[in-house]
Design a protein around this motif. Structure first.
Motif: not given
Length: 117
Positions: A110-115
């Motif tokens: 999720i964090a990688k997607w957001v970033l």
């Protein structure tokens, strides 16, 4: 007799391999294609959009804020899991909603997607 033991062993190994391959998706980390539908279901898009400001900043704005920072992923995960006070676009503050998953691999996805927006 030996041939019967070998065949039984091969079938047992094959059955175990099939069982593991069928259960593997339950343990697999969320892939990039699964993140956006997950965020929609979790209600994240009520406050955030990909590229426009809503109640909260766009994912694009969040990605820009953290671009090049070595701790970006950890900070996004912290916001997703600890319900910190966040300042909204209108100047008010509220507790950020927590995502339901506690799986470290899912949180990282999720964090990688957001970033990456």
């Amino acid at each position: 007799m030996k041939l019967n033991t070998i065949i039984t062993s091969l079938f047992g190994t094959a059955a175990a391999a099939v069982a593991l391959s069928l259960s593997a998706p339950a343990f697999a980390a969320m892939d990039d294609a699964a993140v956006e539908p997950y965020l929609k279901k979790a209600g994240c898009f009520k406050c955030h959009a990909i590229d426009k400001t809503k109640k909260g900043p766009s994912y694009k704005k969040i990605a820009e804020k953290f671009k090049g920072k070595p701790d970006a992923e950890a900070k996004v995960i912290k916001n997703l899991t600890t319900s910190p006070k966040v300042k909204l676009e209108d100047g008010t503050e509220e507790d950020h909603k927590e995502v339901e998953t506690k799986d470290p691999a899912d949180l990282k996805a999720i964090a990688k997607w957001v970033l990456s927006r």
